[in-house]
Design a protein around this motif. Structure first.
Motif, mmCIF file in Angstrom:
data_model
loop_
_atom_site.group_PDB
_atom_site.id
_atom_site.type_symbol
_atom_site.label_atom_id
_atom_site.label_comp_id
_atom_site.label_asym_id
_atom_site.label_seq_id
_atom_site.Cartn_x
_atom_site.Cartn_y
_atom_site.Cartn_z
ATOM 1 N N ASP A 345 13.457 -13.611 8.601
ATOM 2 C CA ASP A 345 13.282 -12.568 9.601
ATOM 3 C C ASP A 345 14.445 -11.568 9.634
ATOM 4 O OD1 ASP A 345 11.519 -11.524 11.457
ATOM 5 O OD2 ASP A 345 12.568 -12.416 13.161
ATOM 6 N N SER A 346 15.418 -11.757 8.731
ATOM 7 C CA SER A 346 16.597 -10.890 8.797
ATOM 8 C C SER A 346 16.338 -9.514 8.182
ATOM 9 C CB SER A 346 17.784 -11.557 8.101
ATOM 10 O OG SER A 346 17.518 -11.679 6.715
ATOM 11 N N ARG A 347 15.173 -9.333 7.590
ATOM 12 C CA ARG A 347 14.839 -8.009 7.045
ATOM 13 C C ARG A 347 13.321 -7.886 6.968
ATOM 14 N NH1 ARG A 347 14.455 -8.048 0.586
ATOM 15 N NH2 ARG A 347 12.542 -7.014 1.241
ATOM 16 N N PRO A 348 12.835 -6.656 6.895
ATOM 17 C CA PRO A 348 11.390 -6.468 6.793
ATOM 18 C C PRO A 348 10.899 -6.702 5.360
ATOM 19 C CG PRO A 348 12.499 -4.350 6.982
ATOM 20 C CD PRO A 348 13.565 -5.376 7.006
ATOM 21 N N TYR A 349 9.616 -7.074 5.214
ATOM 22 C CA TYR A 349 9.059 -7.314 3.889
ATOM 23 C C TYR A 349 7.754 -6.557 3.675
ATOM 24 C CZ TYR A 349 12.269 -11.234 3.755
ATOM 25 O OH TYR A 349 13.389 -11.990 3.775
ATOM 26 N N SER A 350 7.551 -6.167 2.445
ATOM 27 C CA SER A 350 6.255 -5.662 2.009
ATOM 28 C C SER A 350 5.529 -6.843 1.365
ATOM 29 C CB SER A 350 6.461 -4.554 0.978
ATOM 30 O OG SER A 350 5.383 -4.545 0.063
ATOM 31 N N TYR A 351 4.218 -6.792 1.312
ATOM 32 C CA TYR A 351 3.471 -7.866 0.638
ATOM 33 C C TYR A 351 3.914 -8.018 -0.813
ATOM 34 C CZ TYR A 351 0.636 -4.261 -1.636
ATOM 35 O OH TYR A 351 0.231 -3.216 -2.385
ATOM 36 N N LYS A 352 4.476 -6.919 -1.362
ATOM 37 C CA LYS A 352 4.939 -6.970 -2.751
ATOM 38 C C LYS A 352 6.172 -7.862 -2.909
ATOM 39 C CE LYS A 352 3.351 -2.299 -3.639
ATOM 40 N NZ LYS A 352 3.812 -0.902 -3.710
ATOM 41 N N ASP A 353 6.897 -8.092 -1.769
ATOM 42 C CA ASP A 353 8.110 -8.925 -1.832
ATOM 43 C C ASP A 353 7.778 -10.420 -1.813
ATOM 44 O OD1 ASP A 353 9.758 -6.652 -1.652
ATOM 45 O OD2 ASP A 353 9.555 -6.642 0.547
ATOM 46 N N LEU A 354 6.557 -10.747 -1.416
ATOM 47 C CA LEU A 354 6.227 -12.156 -1.218
ATOM 48 C C LEU A 354 5.639 -12.762 -2.491
ATOM 49 C CD1 LEU A 354 4.743 -12.063 2.399
ATOM 50 C CD2 LEU A 354 7.110 -12.279 1.642
ATOM 51 N N PRO A 355 5.721 -14.059 -2.671
ATOM 52 C CA PRO A 355 6.350 -15.028 -1.771
ATOM 53 C C PRO A 355 7.877 -15.051 -1.839
ATOM 54 C CG PRO A 355 5.453 -16.130 -3.694
ATOM 55 C CD PRO A 355 5.072 -14.698 -3.823
ATOM 56 N N LYS A 356 8.488 -15.421 -0.718
ATOM 57 C CA LYS A 356 9.915 -15.705 -0.677
ATOM 58 C C LYS A 356 10.036 -17.221 -0.603
ATOM 59 C CE LYS A 356 12.742 -12.892 -0.605
ATOM 60 N NZ LYS A 356 13.246 -12.162 -1.832
ATOM 61 N N ARG A 357 10.914 -17.756 -1.426
ATOM 62 C CA ARG A 357 11.074 -19.221 -1.451
ATOM 63 C C ARG A 357 12.546 -19.553 -1.213
ATOM 64 N NH1 ARG A 357 8.661 -17.713 -6.305
ATOM 65 N NH2 ARG A 357 6.376 -17.898 -6.332
ATOM 66 N N PHE A 500 7.429 -17.463 15.830
ATOM 67 C CA PHE A 500 8.613 -16.652 15.612
ATOM 68 C C PHE A 500 8.259 -15.185 15.364
ATOM 69 C CE2 PHE A 500 10.502 -20.793 15.156
ATOM 70 C CZ PHE A 500 11.796 -20.624 15.608
ATOM 71 N N GLY A 501 6.976 -14.881 15.407
ATOM 72 C CA GLY A 501 6.559 -13.487 15.246
ATOM 73 C C GLY A 501 6.906 -12.912 13.885
ATOM 74 N N LEU A 502 6.739 -13.690 12.829
ATOM 75 C CA LEU A 502 7.071 -13.193 11.486
ATOM 76 C C LEU A 502 5.983 -12.238 10.997
ATOM 77 C CD1 LEU A 502 8.264 -16.494 9.763
ATOM 78 C CD2 LEU A 502 9.595 -14.812 11.072
ATOM 79 N N THR A 503 6.418 -11.227 10.256
ATOM 80 C CA THR A 503 5.456 -10.252 9.735
ATOM 81 C C THR A 503 5.861 -9.770 8.353
ATOM 82 O OG1 THR A 503 6.705 -8.443 10.733
ATOM 83 C CG2 THR A 503 4.833 -9.317 12.006
ATOM 84 N N TYR A 504 4.887 -9.214 7.679
ATOM 85 C CA TYR A 504 5.154 -8.429 6.471
ATOM 86 C C TYR A 504 4.162 -7.274 6.488
ATOM 87 C CZ TYR A 504 0.955 -10.605 4.507
ATOM 88 O OH TYR A 504 -0.321 -11.028 4.307
ATOM 89 N N LYS A 505 4.468 -6.232 5.732
ATOM 90 C CA LYS A 505 3.562 -5.089 5.722
ATOM 91 C C LYS A 505 2.588 -5.225 4.558
ATOM 92 C CE LYS A 505 4.709 -1.133 7.561
ATOM 93 N NZ LYS A 505 5.377 0.186 7.760
ATOM 94 N N GLY A 506 1.290 -5.177 4.878
ATOM 95 C CA GLY A 506 0.276 -5.334 3.845
ATOM 96 C C GLY A 506 -0.038 -4.038 3.132
ATOM 97 N N SER A 507 -0.948 -4.113 2.162
ATOM 98 C CA SER A 507 -1.325 -2.922 1.396
ATOM 99 C C SER A 507 -2.057 -1.917 2.282
ATOM 100 C CB SER A 507 -2.197 -3.315 0.206
ATOM 101 O OG SER A 507 -3.342 -4.022 0.673
ATOM 102 N N ASP A 508 -2.543 -2.408 3.421
ATOM 103 C CA ASP A 508 -3.231 -1.518 4.358
ATOM 104 C C ASP A 508 -2.261 -0.824 5.303
ATOM 105 O OD1 ASP A 508 -2.356 -3.673 5.780
ATOM 106 O OD2 ASP A 508 -4.336 -4.271 6.541
ATOM 107 N N ASN A 509 -0.950 -1.008 5.042
ATOM 108 C CA ASN A 509 0.096 -0.420 5.867
ATOM 109 C C ASN A 509 0.138 -1.000 7.287
ATOM 110 O OD1 ASN A 509 2.372 1.203 5.949
ATOM 111 N ND2 ASN A 509 1.259 2.901 6.928
#
Length: 646
Positions: A345-357, A500-509
């Motif tokens: 949660d320390s930074r925002p993510y795009s769906y392109k950044d995932l997965p984070k392991r 924890f309200g985690l999010t990432y930005k999808g291809s649909d913005n």
RNA sequence: GCCGACGUAGCUCAGGGGUAGAGCGUUUCCUUGGUAAGGAAGAGGUCACGGGUUCAAAUCCCGUCGUUGGCUCCA
């Protein structure tokens, strides 16, 4: 006439009312002698039950699991009779067969039973068995059954009967003994030739700690005395593999009363071994796209309130740490996930950044009940080879399957072949045990079952075994005493990302919620090492064992040469030591054998002259006198052949 | 946490109302050895801890702590 179908597909006709024993006799006298149980149309029946209709019949002997079950269950009746005769007024409850033997739960009232009483119980039970009494089933009306046990004042049996339907209640008689029983007995008590009472333990009535505590008498029996002797020898052998014993002998770990219960102290050799395991996994994880993170051992109480851990375990766990500041409280972390979530949660993510392991060998503290602590397998402070994968719902299946691959690689590299896989799902009847939306639970459970199925895993589904925030796939291994322990675990979690309200930005913005996978292929370093110890009996794989070789100079005159050999082994990255004690070679070999060191390198006059070493393998095999280079090659080959690449 | 058992030297264990024993290990000396124990001598214990009973407790009783086999629990 009725048509009886046997397991081989053959169909034979018998008179209506023929028994399984009659069928056995028609096949052969030998079979009839050995048949001790049967099932008819998938229901366990007595060997004397009259068969009234067409159906499938399976006959069981002692060699079948079902035969053993009937044998042990039947023995529990005999032991119960012996207990009643020895301790008048006791109340019997239930007495089933288990994996190895049987038990009977008894309310002994004023009596106490301990090990000293076992011989008398065994003697009595054997006397009864020798009477060759037939087991006879009879139907009893609910009213009669209740009257029978009310008359005895046995509230436990009454409770059992109250939960049964009238018409399905049966008693089993043998000799002077009668017990409520649904059936599945051997023909008579005379087949039981050896009975051993193994131990007694407390057990709550119906497994509920709010109920009265009964005494559980464990035992086992055999159709031959010799088989009992062999079984007891097997138990002795298993004890020698106990990780607590080996851990002490091989100087891997210890405990200290001053430090505290369940807080393991890793000795140098154990720490070295553990370090090597960690390196092994880190290497595989790097290839699999994990990134290491590091987090502290404590976290603010609010963190665990958010995660739900505090509500679930707070009061039964280590209590919060206070600071000079009022109202400031920290918890020793019982889990690494909230910390890893905060890293995510320390930074925002795009769906392109995932997965984070994110992976970490994270040490956690849980206040396990004192009665639960056991060697290294159940402790209060331990290190998980933890990682959390944050991915999109689309990636979940693929990620989960990758984790299965990693887990299988870990188990395979360390020689665990007899593990079982268990999918733990929630108990739909106890929603209060879980957090989160039922739809998400369904999705998560399905995801695990799909991934496991696609990977061709052989697994069982256990209801009610899920973690409170999500279902899981566990790899279970048995210890030397036959108890199952969870090693690796993989869990799917929709809940914590939501909390924890985690999010990432999808291809649909738009913002979307990621899915989490919690996973630990070893499970905990402590438990893994414990089970690896029991599994290998302390003979660790060459790549892992702390000391791979020991150099044994024949006399003091050869110490210099021994040192030289040691240096050159070190140059080949072989872990060795020199036994310079003033002892005979025979003694040095004996002790190196007991320490389970894979190679003993004997150096004397001849070796010194020719620049060789005499190699003896653990167990006694003589590999002859070879050069150090040859030996190094041999070690390298062996390591490469056991340590697969990932 | 609950029920049962156990706690004696570094380790494995014997003993058991009259203040401690063995083997292994350790230390010193002798021995200089070839594939699972060379020999001798010595050191080492508040018999887990705290109470009680007793003329006397390591021993019997109670409690505490720890270990252990189960049960319940297991993020």
């Amino acid at each position: 006439m009725i048509k009886i179908t046997l397991p081989d597909g053959s169909v034979k006709e018998f008179e209506q009312g023929s028994s399984p024993m009659d069928v056995a006799r028609s096949i052969s006298e030998g079979l009839a002698r050995n048949v001790i149980s049967a099932s008819f149309n998938d229901t366990v029946v007595e060997t004397v039950t009259p068969l009234m209709e067409d159906g499938n019949l399976v006959l069981y002997t002692w060699n079948d699991a079902a035969g053993k079950k009937a044998f042990w269950h039947s023995t529990s009746h005999v032991v119960a009779q012996a207990l009643e005769e020895l301790y008048p007024g006791i109340k019997l409850t239930i007495g089933p067969a288990i994996e190895n033997g049987f038990y009977y739960d008894v309310d002994f009232g004023e009596h106490t039973v301990s090990e000293k009483d076992f011989p008398a119980i065994e003697k009595k039970a054997l006397e009864i068995a020798r009477g060759k009494h037939d087991y006879k089933m009879r139907e009893v009306s609910k009213a009669d059954a209740l009257a029978y046990y009310n008359n005895q004042g046995n509230e436990y049996k009454v409770e059992l009967i109250e939960n049964l339907e009238d018409g399905e209640i049966t008693f089993c008689d043998h000799d002077t003994f009668t017990d409520l029983c649904r059936g599945g007995h051997i023909p008579n008590t005379g087949i039981i030739k050896a009975i051993k009472i193994l131990n007694v333990a407390g057990a709550y009535w119906r497994g509920d700690e709010n109920n009265p505590q009964l005494t559980r008498v464990y035992g086992i029996s055999f159709p031959k005395q010799k088989e009992l002797t062999e079984y007891l020898q097997l138990l002795e052998e298993a004890k020698k593999r106990d990780h607590r014993k080996l851990g002490k002998e091989l100087e891997l770990f210890t405990f200290s009363q001053r430090v505290g219960q369940g807080l393991p102290l890793w000795l140098p050799k154990g720490a070295e071994l553990r370090e090597r395991l960690e390196q092994f996994l880190k290497k595989a994880q790097k290839k699999a796209g994990y990134e290491m993170v590091v987090t502290p051992h404590v976290g603010q109480k609010e963190l665990y309130i958010t995660s739900g851990h505090y509500e679930k375990y707070g009061e039964d766990s280590f209590q919060p740490i206070r600071t000079p500041k009022a109202d400031e409280e920290f918890l020793l972390k019982p889990m690494n996930c909230p910390h890893h979530i905060e890293i995510f949660d320390s930074r925002p993510y795009s769906y392109k950044d995932l997965p984070k392991r994110y992976a970490e060998f994270g040490t956690v503290y849980r206040y396990e009940q004192s009665g639960e602590l056991h060697g290294l397998t159940r402790v209060r402070g331990f290190t998980q080879d933890d990682a959390h994968i944050f991915c999109t719902p689309d990636q979940l299946n693929e990620e989960f399957k990758n984790v299965i691959d990693l887990s299988l690689y870990v188990l395979g590299s360390l020689g665990f072949e007899n593990f079982t896989a268990q999918v733990s799902v929630r108990d739909p009847e106890k929603p209060e045990k879980y957090i989160g939306d039922p739809d998400n639970w369904d999705k998560a459970e399905q995801a695990i079952i799909d991934a496991a199925t696609e990977k061709g895993l052989d697994f069982v589904v256990e209801k009610g075994e899920a973690a409170f925030y999500g279902p899981k796939l566990d790899f279970m291994v048995k210890d030397a005493l036959g108890r199952s322990w969870q090693l690796g675990t993989i869990q799917v979690d929709y809940n914590l990302p939501e909390r924890f309200g985690l999010t990432y930005k999808g291809s649909d913005n738009e913002l979307h919620q990621p899915v989490m996978i919690h996973r630990a292929p070893f499970g905990s370093m402590e438990r893994f090492v414990a089970l690896l110890l029991e599994h290998t009996g302390g003979n660790f794989p060459l790549w892992l064992i702390p000391d791979q070789a020991i150099i044994l100079p024949v006399s003091e005159k050869h110490e210099k040469y021994a040192e030289k050999v040691l240096k050159s082994l070190e140059n080949h990255e072989i872990r060795a030591l020199v036994d310079k004690r003033n002892e005979t070679v025979g003694k040095k070999i004996r002790e190196a054998e007991l320490k389970k060191i894979p190679f003993m390198l004997i150096v004397g006059e001849e070796e010194e002259e020719k620049g060789t070493i005499a190699v003896r393998r653990h167990g006694g095999e003589d590999l002859g006198k070879i050069s150090i280079e040859e030996f190094a090659g041999l070690v390298e080959n062996e390591i490469n052949s056991t340590l697969k690449s990932f």
